[in-house]
Every structure is written in C-alpha cells, then in structure tokens.
Write an enzyme that holds these catalytic residues in place. Structure first.
Site, PDB file in Angstrom:
ATOM      1  N   TYR A 146      48.298  66.177  13.145  1.00 10.60           N
ATOM      2  CA  TYR A 146      47.070  67.303  13.008  1.00 10.60           C
ATOM      3  C   TYR A 146      47.883  68.732  12.615  1.00 10.60           C
ATOM      4  O   TYR A 146      46.945  69.599  12.405  1.00 10.60           O
ATOM      5  CB  TYR A 146      46.954  67.220  14.598  1.00 10.60           C
ATOM      6  CG  TYR A 146      46.323  66.400  15.239  1.00 10.60           C
ATOM      7  CD1 TYR A 146      45.770  65.284  14.423  1.00 10.60           C
ATOM      8  CD2 TYR A 146      45.949  66.217  16.520  1.00 10.60           C
ATOM      9  CE1 TYR A 146      45.225  64.051  14.729  1.00 10.60           C
ATOM     10  CE2 TYR A 146      45.388  65.106  17.137  1.00 10.60           C
ATOM     11  CZ  TYR A 146      44.883  64.103  16.234  1.00 10.60           C
ATOM     12  OH  TYR A 146      44.431  63.009  16.718  1.00 10.60           O
ATOM     13  N   LYS A 195      54.197  53.023  15.369  1.00  4.06           N
ATOM     14  CA  LYS A 195      53.721  52.061  14.258  1.00  4.06           C
ATOM     15  C   LYS A 195      54.666  51.920  13.192  1.00  4.06           C
ATOM     16  O   LYS A 195      54.903  52.114  12.072  1.00  4.06           O
ATOM     17  CB  LYS A 195      52.277  52.696  13.680  1.00  4.06           C
ATOM     18  CG  LYS A 195      51.820  51.646  12.674  1.00  4.06           C
ATOM     19  CD  LYS A 195      50.989  50.758  13.316  1.00  4.06           C
ATOM     20  CE  LYS A 195      50.042  49.654  12.551  1.00  4.06           C
ATOM     21  NZ  LYS A 195      49.961  48.606  12.996  1.00  4.06           N
ATOM     22  N   ASP A 227      48.811  49.507  17.987  1.00  3.63           N
ATOM     23  CA  ASP A 227      47.423  48.777  18.135  1.00  3.63           C
ATOM     24  C   ASP A 227      47.810  48.008  19.438  1.00  3.63           C
ATOM     25  O   ASP A 227      46.884  47.418  20.115  1.00  3.63           O
ATOM     26  CB  ASP A 227      47.255  47.934  16.704  1.00  3.63           C
ATOM     27  CG  ASP A 227      48.604  47.427  16.283  1.00  3.63           C
ATOM     28  OD1 ASP A 227      49.772  47.937  16.525  1.00  3.63           O
ATOM     29  OD2 ASP A 227      48.454  46.613  15.372  1.00  3.63           O
ATOM     30  N   ASP A 251      46.643  61.195  21.644  1.00  2.00           N
ATOM     31  CA  ASP A 251      45.358  61.581  21.459  1.00  2.00           C
ATOM     32  C   ASP A 251      44.131  60.615  21.971  1.00  2.00           C
ATOM     33  O   ASP A 251      43.734  60.426  22.775  1.00  2.00           O
ATOM     34  CB  ASP A 251      45.009  62.542  20.345  1.00  2.00           C
ATOM     35  CG  ASP A 251      43.572  63.048  20.404  1.00  2.00           C
ATOM     36  OD1 ASP A 251      42.869  63.213  21.432  1.00  2.00           O
ATOM     37  OD2 ASP A 251      43.188  63.746  19.161  1.00  2.00           O
TER      38      ASP A 251
END
Ligand code: NAD
Length: 361
Positions: A146, A195, A227, A251
């Site tokens: 972001y 990840k 995930d 988020d």
C-alpha cells in the site's frame, strides 16, 4: 498511577460510545487508585465545524503530549453531510490519516473474540465455535504494497500497472518485536503469516521474525502461508493466539476474522508506535444512521479502553477487570440492539455503560 489520556469523541455515535468508555475508566480509577487526566481533542467533522480543517497542528501537538489517545469514530454520511462538499484533503477521514502518520503508528492490533454467549451471531458451525475463540491480529500498517511505488504506463501499446511490495529488515523487526511482546501478555503463541513460497519480501519477513523469536524463548512461533491462514480462520479459529503479518495480508485476514465474530459493535482496535503510545478505537465507523438515538453498542470502545490500559500503561489487572465485566453483562443476558437475540434484555448505550461499570471489581 496518573494516566494522561487524549480523548477524541469524534462524530456520529463517537461522543455516545466514548462517554461510556470514560465512565468505565473512571470506575477503574476509583477502584484501583489511579487518576485519569483527560485532554479533549477535536478531530474529523467536529474539528471542521470549529476550525475548518479535520485536524490542527495544535491538536497533533496535544495528542503527542498524552500517553495514549482514546477515540470514538469520525466521519458522517457522505451523501448528506456538508463535510463531504470539501476537497478530499479537508474531509473528516484526512484527519485520521494524518494523525496516524504524525504519531508513526505502524502496528495495528485487532482482537477477534467470540464470546460463547454471542456464538449465534457467528456464521461458522457450532462444533467449530464451541467454547468461543480469542485471537489478536497484528498487522503492519505503514509499509508493504500500500506504500510502495506504483505506476500505470503503456508498454508497446498495452496498459500495464505496477505496484511494488517492499519491506526492509528494520520495519519487519519492529513489528515482530511488538507481536512477541503482545504474545507474552497472552497465550504465548505467534503465527507469522506470509507467502514465503513465492515472495522475496516474505522470505525476508520469515528470516527476521525467526531472529526476533530467538529473544522470546517462551513464545512458540509457527509460520503459515497466507492462503492456508485464510482457510484455517474458518476451519479452526481456536488454534490462533497472535497472528503477525504484513500490511495487505493483515488487511484481508483481520476483516475475515472480524466477520466470524459477529457484530461490529464488539470489535476493539489499537494502533501503536515504537514507544508505549497508542491510539485506541472501535473498528466500526461513526454509524450516522443510528447517531443520537442512544442505541449504539459501546462495548468495542470500552474494550479499546481495556487495550489501552494493557498496552500503553501495563495495567493488565485493570484491563482484565474490564474484559470480565463485559463477559458478565453478556452472561447476564443484556444486549444492545445490534447483538440482540430472543429471550435477552435490550438496553441502550448509557445503560450498557452503567452495567459494565457496575460489574467492575
Ligand atoms: P459504520 O461502521 O459506521 O456503520 C456500518 C453499520 O454498522 C451501520 O448500520 C451502523 O449502524 C452499524 N454500527 C457501527 N458501529 C456500531 C455500534 N457501535 N453499535 C451498533 N451498530 C453499529 O460504517 P459506514 O456506514 O460505512 O461509515 C459511516 C462513517 O464512518 C463514514 O463517514 C466513514 O468514513 C466513517 N468511518 C470511520 C472510521 C473511523 O473513525 N476509524 C472507520 C470506518 C468508517
């Protein structure tokens, strides 16, 4: 202890819910022998009405002078409020973005707690939620995707967009330390979510988190791919204590975790910097649809005040007393309209505050 607390009542239901949290803090002070020194601060629409801007330099300076800030919520109805005729940098939300930046609030904490008494509001099956769950999502707030460089360009006539996800080791280390500190006050387990099978930023994240973990031998660390974490949150939420993760993953996962708890009126939050300072606020907004009706649920704000006692003042006993009082009113069957169910007694904002203050021991 003297607690120097900035209070931003804000807009909409803000003043109603903050009044109840202050009532509970006053009761804590009375019973545990503290004094609360409150500084009222204007932000959002309330500041626009007085100063023409959503946050003044003086208010920032006053906030920095406090040990912690307790906030209601800011903003109004974007369709009807005159605040939204102003240019974006002068609207209520700009005040919130600026204060977060000025105070360098890089760590966002959102507890997701399912009280056994409210499990009817949880969309998960009963065998998964039996006994409730209690986790804390710790999200990095000022780095990652972001805040990275972005651009959209035409390459050989094809529109192409770039967003960059960057973390340096210092940004990871400071949030990891915060995460482990918080785990030490809880069940001493950190699940670091990344990840790392794909992203370099995640591989660095994992390496630095492991280095930090070496300083906290009492805390169990596990790594989980994002995930898998998204699945585990709905399959077995009880396994989590502290979830530590970067900005975008946090988020998404914190919204998923909050949905499985039921009402927005129950969700506290905190944003912390490198010192003990924090900004504590409910996760919900200013709810203009119910403002002034005396029906808003003050529990998220009251639980945010409990987080403030725990994380900014190290008053763990006092924070636990608030959490126990909230659990007690729910056990006794009192509900605000948003968490109301058959056979329970519906109460308004003020009565809910009175009941919780009354159950403080
Ligand atoms: P909202 O969270 O204010 O309201 C969504 C729904 O939840 C509404 O039906 C509302 O009545 C209900 N709700 C929220 N808090 C509640 C409570 N404590 N008790 C009972 N019901 C509650 O979200 P929105 O309508 O999208 O936003 C309204 C305003 O709030 C906007 O101006 C938005 O920008 C602002 N906002 C501020 C913050 C903040 O101050 N940090 C966060 C989110 C939204």
């Amino acid at each position: 202890m003297n607690l120097k607390i900035g209070v931003i009542k804000g807009d909409g239901i803000g003043p109603e819910i903050v009044t109840e949290a202050v009532k509970v803090l006053d009761k804590i002070s009375e019973i545990y022998g503290h004094t609360c020194d409150y500084t009222q601060l204007l932000m959002g629409g309330a500041s626009i009405d007085v100063h023409g801007v959503p946050l003044t330099d003086d208010t920032v300076a006053e906030a920095k002078n406090c040990d912690a800030v307790l906030m209601g919520s800011i903003g109004g109805d974007a369709k009807t409020s005159p605040w939204y005729q102003l240019e974006p940098s002068k609207r209520p939300e700009a005040g919130l973005l600026r204060i977060r930046k000025e105070l360098n609030l890089f760590a966002n904490l959102r507890p997701a707690v399912l009280y056994d008494e409210l499990k009817g509001a949880c969309p998960l099956k009963e065998e998964i939620t039996a006994g409730g769950f209690d986790m804390m999502i710790m999200r990095e707030l000022t780095g990652g995707l972001y805040f990275g460089e972005r651009k959209t360009v035409s390459e050989d006539g094809v529109m192409t967009a770039y967003d960059s996800l960057t973390y340096n080791e210092n940004e990871i280390r400071r949030i990891a330390r915060r995460g482990f500190d918080i785990a030490m006050k809880r069940r001493k387990k950190v699940t670091s979510v990344d990840k790392a099978n794909v992203l370099d930023s995640s591989r660095l994240w994992r390496k630095v988190v492991e280095e930090v973990a070496a300083d906290y031998p009492e805390v169990t660390l596990e790594h989980m791919l994002v995930d898998n974490c998204a699945m585990q949150l709905v399959k077995d939420p009880k396994q989590f204590d502290v979830i530590l993760t970067e900005n975008m993953f946090g988020d998404i996962l914190s919204d998923e975790a909050s949905m499985v708890t039921g009402s927005i009126g129950m969700l506290a939050s905190a944003s912390l910097n490198e010192t003990k300072f924090g900004l504590y606020e409910p996760s919900g907004g200013s709810a203009p649809d119910i403002a002034g009706k005396g029906i808003a649920n003050p529990i998220a704000t009251i639980l945010s005040a409990a987080m403030m006692l725990k994380f900014s003042f190290d008053l763990d006993k006092e924070a636990d007393a608030i959490e126990r009082a909230v659990a007690k009113v729910l056990e006794e069957g009192y509900r605000t309209i948003d968490i109301m169910s058959d056979g329970k007694e519906q109460v308004g904002t003020e009565k809910m505050g009175d009941l919780i203050a009354g159950y403080i021991e």
